[in-house]
Design a protein around this motif. Structure first.
Motif, PDB file in Angstrom:
ATOM      1  N   UNK A 364      -5.292  11.373 -22.927  1.00 17.20           N
ATOM      2  CA  UNK A 364      -3.188  11.085 -22.573  1.00 17.20           C
ATOM      3  C   UNK A 364      -3.781  11.490 -21.660  1.00 17.20           C
ATOM      4  N   UNK A 365      -5.518  12.714 -20.905  1.00 19.08           N
ATOM      5  CA  UNK A 365      -5.451  12.811 -19.581  1.00 19.08           C
ATOM      6  C   UNK A 365      -5.970  12.356 -18.718  1.00 19.08           C
ATOM      7  N   UNK A 366      -6.416  11.182 -19.281  1.00 20.11           N
ATOM      8  CA  UNK A 366      -6.546   9.872 -17.904  1.00 20.11           C
ATOM      9  C   UNK A 366      -5.792   9.118 -17.913  1.00 20.11           C
ATOM     10  N   UNK A 367      -4.944   8.931 -18.663  1.00 17.95           N
ATOM     11  CA  UNK A 367      -4.328   8.142 -18.049  1.00 17.95           C
ATOM     12  C   UNK A 367      -2.965   8.692 -17.658  1.00 17.95           C
ATOM     13  N   UNK A 368      -2.763  10.412 -17.657  1.00 18.18           N
ATOM     14  CA  UNK A 368      -1.820  10.762 -17.124  1.00 18.18           C
ATOM     15  C   UNK A 368      -2.651  10.766 -15.620  1.00 18.18           C
ATOM     16  N   UNK A 369      -3.620  11.138 -15.108  1.00 17.20           N
ATOM     17  CA  UNK A 369      -4.156  10.859 -13.660  1.00 17.20           C
ATOM     18  C   UNK A 369      -4.430   9.147 -12.921  1.00 17.20           C
ATOM     19  N   UNK A 370      -4.595   8.600 -13.908  1.00 21.40           N
ATOM     20  CA  UNK A 370      -4.701   6.751 -14.001  1.00 21.40           C
ATOM     21  C   UNK A 370      -3.103   6.616 -12.661  1.00 21.40           C
ATOM     22  N   UNK A 371      -3.878   5.741 -11.919  1.00 26.51           N
ATOM     23  CA  UNK A 371      -2.822   4.707 -10.944  1.00 26.51           C
ATOM     24  C   UNK A 371      -3.455   3.123 -11.335  1.00 26.51           C
ATOM     25  N   UNK A 372      -2.601   2.583 -12.213  1.00 22.68           N
ATOM     26  CA  UNK A 372      -3.085   1.220 -12.259  1.00 22.68           C
ATOM     27  C   UNK A 372      -2.553   0.662 -11.590  1.00 22.68           C
ATOM     28  N   UNK A 373      -0.891   0.652 -11.027  1.00 15.17           N
ATOM     29  CA  UNK A 373      -0.872  -0.074 -10.033  1.00 15.17           C
ATOM     30  C   UNK A 373      -1.162   0.186  -8.274  1.00 15.17           C
ATOM     31  N   UNK A 374      -2.196   1.150  -8.245  1.00 19.15           N
ATOM     32  CA  UNK A 374      -2.783   1.197  -6.462  1.00 19.15           C
ATOM     33  C   UNK A 374      -2.979   0.398  -6.218  1.00 19.15           C
ATOM     34  N   UNK A 375      -3.501  -1.025  -6.760  1.00 15.99           N
ATOM     35  CA  UNK A 375      -3.560  -1.838  -5.919  1.00 15.99           C
ATOM     36  C   UNK A 375      -2.081  -2.855  -5.370  1.00 15.99           C
ATOM     37  N   UNK A 376      -0.861  -2.884  -5.977  1.00 14.23           N
ATOM     38  CA  UNK A 376      -0.096  -3.234  -5.366  1.00 14.23           C
ATOM     39  C   UNK A 376       0.836  -2.662  -4.111  1.00 14.23           C
ATOM     40  N   UNK A 377       0.533  -0.767  -4.646  1.00 17.94           N
ATOM     41  CA  UNK A 377       1.059  -0.011  -3.585  1.00 17.94           C
ATOM     42  C   UNK A 377       0.513  -0.004  -2.469  1.00 17.94           C
ATOM     43  N   UNK A 378      -1.026  -0.984  -2.173  1.00 15.95           N
ATOM     44  CA  UNK A 378      -1.656  -0.973  -1.110  1.00 15.95           C
ATOM     45  C   UNK A 378      -1.328  -1.744  -0.850  1.00 15.95           C
ATOM     46  N   UNK A 379      -1.073  -2.300  -1.500  1.00 19.72           N
ATOM     47  CA  UNK A 379      -1.161  -4.460  -1.020  1.00 19.72           C
ATOM     48  C   UNK A 379       0.247  -3.840  -0.539  1.00 19.72           C
ATOM     49  N   UNK A 380       1.092  -3.844  -0.145  1.00 15.76           N
ATOM     50  CA  UNK A 380       2.565  -3.122  -0.105  1.00 15.76           C
ATOM     51  C   UNK A 380       2.843  -2.489   0.954  1.00 15.76           C
ATOM     52  N   UNK A 381       2.235  -1.864   1.888  1.00 13.96           N
ATOM     53  CA  UNK A 381       1.547  -0.807   2.783  1.00 13.96           C
ATOM     54  C   UNK A 381       0.960  -2.251   4.082  1.00 13.96           C
ATOM     55  N   UNK A 382      -0.177  -2.549   3.062  1.00  9.26           N
ATOM     56  CA  UNK A 382      -0.538  -3.581   4.594  1.00  9.26           C
ATOM     57  C   UNK A 382       0.418  -4.346   4.961  1.00  9.26           C
ATOM     58  N   UNK A 383       1.155  -4.761   3.793  1.00  8.29           N
ATOM     59  CA  UNK A 383       2.190  -5.917   4.143  1.00  8.29           C
ATOM     60  C   UNK A 383       3.413  -5.395   4.929  1.00  8.29           C
ATOM     61  N   UNK A 384       3.646  -4.536   5.331  1.00  7.88           N
ATOM     62  CA  UNK A 384       4.860  -3.917   5.786  1.00  7.88           C
ATOM     63  C   UNK A 384       3.507  -3.516   6.964  1.00  7.88           C
ATOM     64  N   UNK A 385       2.728  -3.189   7.545  1.00  5.59           N
ATOM     65  CA  UNK A 385       2.488  -2.924   8.512  1.00  5.59           C
ATOM     66  C   UNK A 385       1.611  -4.846   9.155  1.00  5.59           C
ATOM     67  N   UNK A 386       1.505  -5.481   8.655  1.00  6.83           N
ATOM     68  CA  UNK A 386       1.993  -6.988   9.246  1.00  6.83           C
ATOM     69  C   UNK A 386       2.709  -7.542  10.153  1.00  6.83           C
ATOM     70  N   UNK A 387       3.852  -6.585   9.258  1.00 10.55           N
ATOM     71  CA  UNK A 387       5.141  -7.447   9.638  1.00 10.55           C
ATOM     72  C   UNK A 387       5.471  -6.090  10.939  1.00 10.55           C
ATOM     73  N   UNK A 388       5.594  -5.274  10.672  1.00 11.79           N
ATOM     74  CA  UNK A 388       5.459  -4.627  11.886  1.00 11.79           C
ATOM     75  C   UNK A 388       5.935  -4.387  13.469  1.00 11.79           C
ATOM     76  N   UNK A 389       7.012  -4.397  13.715  1.00 11.95           N
ATOM     77  CA  UNK A 389       6.621  -4.239  15.886  1.00 11.95           C
ATOM     78  C   UNK A 389       5.188  -3.544  15.882  1.00 11.95           C
ATOM     79  N   UNK A 390       4.550  -3.579  16.829  1.00  5.54           N
ATOM     80  CA  UNK A 390       3.385  -2.994  17.466  1.00  5.54           C
ATOM     81  C   UNK A 390       4.153  -1.426  17.048  1.00  5.54           C
ATOM     82  N   UNK A 391       3.968  -0.499  16.866  1.00  2.00           N
ATOM     83  CA  UNK A 391       4.474   1.339  17.528  1.00  2.00           C
ATOM     84  C   UNK A 391       4.065   1.608  18.568  1.00  2.00           C
TER      85      UNK A 391
END
Length: 426
Positions: A364-391
């Motif tokens: 239970x402690x391990x599961x509470x620390x784990x982030x199984x969705x991390x690849x999707x969260x990183x992918x979303x940030x990369x996608x958003x930066x790829x589509x942003x106008x340069x800051x």
């Protein structure tokens, strides 16, 4: 967690290109890169092109840098004290600045050609040596391609990871986020996403019994997954004790490509149900089918285990970043550090006793620390930066121009600017 293909609602009129830079010093950096690429392709399908490149494989990269990959395991295993001293010395502020300057000189040509060849909309790096030369090329060529750092250790992180010229630094834990800010990164650049792990972990719908049946493992005995490699020095001794302990459980042992270990395991007379593998491509599936795991304190293996809710028995901790990984697991009661085979035996005995109550608590402690969705969260940030106008940069145009001129002069002194035409550097 189930993620559907939502590219239709998030895509733009043209395909975005994301370049992921990694290395093969251990399995972790490459595994994180592969997980991120898989998540990007799941989420954005035909709207994204993903390239994974290891700049250290380029023949123009100095041989001693290329060899750090093949020699990494040997150095950690046979010269651990020297490795630790080198890690600690280079982690100081002045040496890290010197190292970055050397890296710019050694890898400038390679990074320049990568940006020219792939023309990415964003660059993601899962290895700490690339940020400085990437930013130097970006500055010289006036390219506005964003750079994202994805850190692949949980607590003890080398200073080279923290380059304040990147656009975003994605960290696995609050501990590392605080370290990034302490080392000079602006707080709004630093985000906690976790380390990217195989998307299968987040998407799996089958229960443990069904997965075990598919793997042809017994479904009525607790299963200890053992993951080894050439860097796990005490594995044989631990397995010998477990093999003769008389407890009611089963083993699945992965040699991690260590052919000598695999041969030894095949020649062993096993007294408990045991399944042997040399190198596997379905590690995530095996983790989801197991009850606990015995391994070393590598960043990715620990992260994957936590994402699967697997309590950890850590039997090997290499100096440097793995010390922090082990401390993170132990201090959060998601596993134990077993310094001897007897420690391992005692842990497994207590975890299995009384119907496995204690092991469930650790899980239970391990599961509470784990982030199984991390690849999707990183992918979303990369996608958003790829589509942003340069800051626009926070520095003034004059300051940036001065920085560029100084960099050009420094590179010219070292024979690097000759790579460019006059139009490019003027």
């Amino acid at each position: 967690m189930i993620l559907s293909n939502n590219a239709a609602s998030m895509s733009t009129s043209e395909t975005r290109r994301i370049l992921i830079l990694t290395a093969d010093a251990g399995f972790g950096h490459r595994s994180a890169a592969n997980a991120l690429a898989a998540a990007l392709n799941i989420m954005y399908a035909d709207s994204v092109t993903v390239d994974i490149v290891n700049p250290l494989d380029d023949k123009r990269t100095p041989a001693f840098l290329r060899d750090t990959q093949s020699d990494h395991d040997k150095m950690v295993r046979e010269m651990s004290n020297l490795y630790q001293i080198g890690y600690e010395v280079s982690d100081a502020a002045f040496p890290s600045v010197m190292v970055e300057s050397v890296l710019i000189l050694m890898m400038f040509e390679v990074m320049n050609d990568l940006l020219r060849k792939y023309e990415p909309d964003v660059v993601v790096t899962t290895y700490p040596l690339y940020q400085a030369p990437l930013d130097a090329v970006r500055t010289i060529l006036r390219k506005k391609v964003p750079i994202i750092t994805v850190i692949t250790d949980l607590a003890t992180v080398h200073r080279l990871w923290f380059n304040d010229n990147v656009d975003e630094c994605l960290t696995p834990t609050t501990i590392v986020r605080d370290l990034a800010i302490k080392n000079g990164l602006a707080a709004d650049k630093v985000h906690i996403t976790g380390i990217p792990v195989n998307p299968v972990i987040a998407q799996e719908q089958r229960d443990k019994k069904t997965i075990r049946t598919n793997l042809q493992w017994l479904t009525d005995k607790p299963l200890l997954l053992v993951v080894g490699s050439r860097r796990v020095r005490s594995l044989r001794e631990n397995l010998r004790v477990l093999n003769h302990c008389g407890l009611n459980f089963q083993l699945a042992v992965i040699s991690g490509g260590d052919q000598e270990l695999y041969q030894h395991l095949q020649e062993t007379e096993w007294h408990i149900p045991t399944y042997l593998y040399n190198f596997v491509e379905n590690m995530a599936e095996m983790m989801l089918a197991a009850d606990c795991i015995l391994t070393k304190a590598g960043g990715l293996i620990v992260t994957e285990a936590l994402a699967c809710g697997l309590p950890l028995v850590l039997v090997d901790v290499n100096p440097g970043q793995e010390v922090g990984n082990a401390d993170f697991v132990v201090s959060n009661h998601a596993g134990v550090l077993a310094k001897t085979p007897m420690d391992t035996l005692e842990t497994i005995f207590h975890w299995l006793d009384n119907g496995g109550v204690l092991m469930k608590t650790f899980a239970e402690q391990a599961y509470a620390l784990g982030k199984p969705q991390a690849a999707f969260d990183v992918a979303k940030r990369a996608w958003e930066l790829a589509n942003q106008s340069p800051v626009p940069k926070t520095s003034s145009a004059v300051a940036l121009s001065l920085k560029r001129l100084k960099l050009i002069e420094w590179l010219r002194t070292n024979g690097i600017v000759d790579l460019f035409s006059k139009e490019e550097v003027n």
